[in-house]
Design a protein around this motif. Sequence first.
Motif, PDB file in Angstrom:
ATOM      1  N   UNK A 237      80.120  68.542  63.176  1.00  0.00           N
ATOM      2  CA  UNK A 237      80.564  69.374  62.052  1.00  0.00           C
ATOM      3  C   UNK A 237      80.555  68.588  60.748  1.00  0.00           C
ATOM      4  N   UNK A 238      81.021  67.356  60.788  1.00  0.00           N
ATOM      5  CA  UNK A 238      81.038  66.525  59.579  1.00  0.00           C
ATOM      6  C   UNK A 238      79.624  66.161  59.136  1.00  0.00           C
ATOM      7  N   UNK A 239      78.723  65.916  60.068  1.00  0.00           N
ATOM      8  CA  UNK A 239      77.328  65.614  59.727  1.00  0.00           C
ATOM      9  C   UNK A 239      76.642  66.841  59.122  1.00  0.00           C
ATOM     10  N   UNK A 240      76.910  68.022  59.675  1.00  0.00           N
ATOM     11  CA  UNK A 240      76.346  69.258  59.131  1.00  0.00           C
ATOM     12  C   UNK A 240      76.851  69.490  57.713  1.00  0.00           C
ATOM     13  N   UNK A 241      78.138  69.225  57.486  1.00  0.00           N
ATOM     14  CA  UNK A 241      78.711  69.372  56.158  1.00  0.00           C
ATOM     15  C   UNK A 241      78.039  68.408  55.183  1.00  0.00           C
ATOM     16  N   UNK A 242      77.853  67.166  55.597  1.00  0.00           N
ATOM     17  CA  UNK A 242      77.250  66.159  54.716  1.00  0.00           C
ATOM     18  C   UNK A 242      75.809  66.518  54.360  1.00  0.00           C
ATOM     19  N   UNK A 243      75.033  66.953  55.325  1.00  0.00           N
ATOM     20  CA  UNK A 243      73.640  67.301  55.016  1.00  0.00           C
ATOM     21  C   UNK A 243      73.566  68.587  54.184  1.00  0.00           C
ATOM     22  N   UNK A 244      74.513  69.493  54.377  1.00  0.00           N
ATOM     23  CA  UNK A 244      74.529  70.715  53.563  1.00  0.00           C
ATOM     24  C   UNK A 244      74.822  70.379  52.105  1.00  0.00           C
ATOM     25  N   UNK A 245      75.796  69.509  51.858  1.00  0.00           N
ATOM     26  CA  UNK A 245      76.087  69.109  50.477  1.00  0.00           C
ATOM     27  C   UNK A 245      74.942  68.278  49.892  1.00  0.00           C
ATOM     28  N   UNK A 246      74.251  67.526  50.742  1.00  0.00           N
ATOM     29  CA  UNK A 246      73.071  66.798  50.276  1.00  0.00           C
ATOM     30  C   UNK A 246      71.981  67.772  49.840  1.00  0.00           C
ATOM     31  N   UNK A 247      71.785  68.842  50.590  1.00  0.00           N
ATOM     32  CA  UNK A 247      70.812  69.871  50.219  1.00  0.00           C
ATOM     33  C   UNK A 247      71.170  70.540  48.906  1.00  0.00           C
ATOM     34  N   UNK A 248      72.460  70.820  48.713  1.00  0.00           N
ATOM     35  CA  UNK A 248      72.901  71.411  47.439  1.00  0.00           C
ATOM     36  C   UNK A 248      72.638  70.451  46.282  1.00  0.00           C
ATOM     37  N   UNK A 249      73.012  69.179  46.461  1.00  0.00           N
ATOM     38  CA  UNK A 249      72.796  68.187  45.398  1.00  0.00           C
ATOM     39  C   UNK A 249      71.312  68.003  45.106  1.00  0.00           C
ATOM     40  N   UNK A 250      70.485  68.003  46.133  1.00  0.00           N
ATOM     41  CA  UNK A 250      69.043  67.858  45.932  1.00  0.00           C
ATOM     42  C   UNK A 250      68.485  69.062  45.174  1.00  0.00           C
ATOM     43  N   UNK A 251      68.987  70.256  45.482  1.00  0.00           N
ATOM     44  CA  UNK A 251      68.545  71.456  44.769  1.00  0.00           C
ATOM     45  C   UNK A 251      68.976  71.394  43.306  1.00  0.00           C
ATOM     46  N   UNK A 252      70.147  70.896  43.064  1.00  0.00           N
ATOM     47  CA  UNK A 252      70.640  70.771  41.697  1.00  0.00           C
ATOM     48  C   UNK A 252      69.814  69.766  40.895  1.00  0.00           C
ATOM     49  N   UNK A 253      69.609  68.593  41.438  1.00  0.00           N
ATOM     50  CA  UNK A 253      68.960  67.496  40.709  1.00  0.00           C
ATOM     51  C   UNK A 253      67.447  67.691  40.586  1.00  0.00           C
ATOM     52  N   UNK A 254      66.815  68.190  41.621  1.00  0.00           N
ATOM     53  CA  UNK A 254      65.353  68.293  41.629  1.00  0.00           C
ATOM     54  C   UNK A 254      64.832  69.180  40.506  1.00  0.00           C
ATOM     55  N   UNK A 255      65.558  70.241  40.174  1.00  0.00           N
ATOM     56  CA  UNK A 255      65.028  71.219  39.230  1.00  0.00           C
ATOM     57  C   UNK A 255      65.631  71.135  37.837  1.00  0.00           C
ATOM     58  N   UNK A 256      66.380  70.106  37.519  1.00  0.00           N
ATOM     59  CA  UNK A 256      66.906  69.924  36.164  1.00  0.00           C
ATOM     60  C   UNK A 256      65.777  69.866  35.123  1.00  0.00           C
ATOM     61  N   UNK A 257      64.610  69.284  35.425  1.00  0.00           N
ATOM     62  CA  UNK A 257      63.534  69.288  34.423  1.00  0.00           C
ATOM     63  C   UNK A 257      63.111  70.680  33.953  1.00  0.00           C
ATOM     64  N   UNK A 258      63.421  71.728  34.708  1.00  0.00           N
ATOM     65  CA  UNK A 258      63.111  73.084  34.244  1.00  0.00           C
ATOM     66  C   UNK A 258      63.753  73.380  32.897  1.00  0.00           C
ATOM     67  N   UNK A 259      64.853  72.712  32.614  1.00  0.00           N
ATOM     68  CA  UNK A 259      65.596  72.975  31.389  1.00  0.00           C
ATOM     69  C   UNK A 259      64.959  72.347  30.155  1.00  0.00           C
ATOM     70  N   UNK A 260      64.171  71.278  30.334  1.00  0.00           N
ATOM     71  CA  UNK A 260      63.683  70.539  29.157  1.00  0.00           C
ATOM     72  C   UNK A 260      62.187  70.320  29.109  1.00  0.00           C
ATOM     73  N   UNK A 261      61.508  70.355  30.219  1.00  0.00           N
ATOM     74  CA  UNK A 261      60.080  70.057  30.260  1.00  0.00           C
ATOM     75  C   UNK A 261      59.282  71.354  30.094  1.00  0.00           C
ATOM     76  N   UNK A 262      58.187  71.331  29.348  1.00  0.00           N
ATOM     77  CA  UNK A 262      57.354  72.535  29.243  1.00  0.00           C
ATOM     78  C   UNK A 262      56.899  73.009  30.630  1.00  0.00           C
ATOM     79  N   UNK A 263      56.933  74.313  30.860  1.00  0.00           N
ATOM     80  CA  UNK A 263      56.620  74.823  32.186  1.00  0.00           C
ATOM     81  C   UNK A 263      55.136  74.828  32.484  1.00  0.00           C
ATOM     82  N   UNK A 264      54.310  75.085  31.491  1.00  0.00           N
ATOM     83  CA  UNK A 264      52.861  75.104  31.714  1.00  0.00           C
ATOM     84  C   UNK A 264      52.194  74.256  30.630  1.00  0.00           C
ATOM     85  N   UNK A 265      51.205  73.512  31.046  1.00  0.00           N
ATOM     86  CA  UNK A 265      50.484  72.655  30.077  1.00  0.00           C
ATOM     87  C   UNK A 265      49.119  73.225  29.823  1.00  0.00           C
TER      88      UNK A 265
END
Length: 103
Positions: free
Chosen positions: A75-103
């Motif tokens: 249960x604790x391992x599942x919780x840790x990997x779930x929060x890791x997935x949330x953090x990865x989703x948060x951090x991975x797509x931050x460039x959407x806010x500042x980088x041009x979407x199409x070049x």
Amino acid sequence: MIALLRLSAGLIGWAVAFCLIYGLHGLGCAGGLQRIAVMGGDLQRMVLIAAWLACLIATFVTAAYLSRDRATLLDRAAMATAWTGFAATLVTFVPLLVVPTCI
């Protein structure tokens, strides 16, 4: 089998988010959505940010659900990997806010 699904649920959520946003990015650039102005930005960015927020909500709900029971090591391992997935989703797509979407 359920234990394996619980252990990988958060990272599966991140992978689904990555595929969804990557696919929407390609379709939007090919369709010219970056040239359509919407609310001070472009439609392409708005669609990608909306998809990102939906994925953040989904991964957060998954992590919160798996955090309710922490009785065993599994249960604790599942919780840790779930929060890791949330953090990865948060951090991975931050460039959407500042980088041009199409070049």
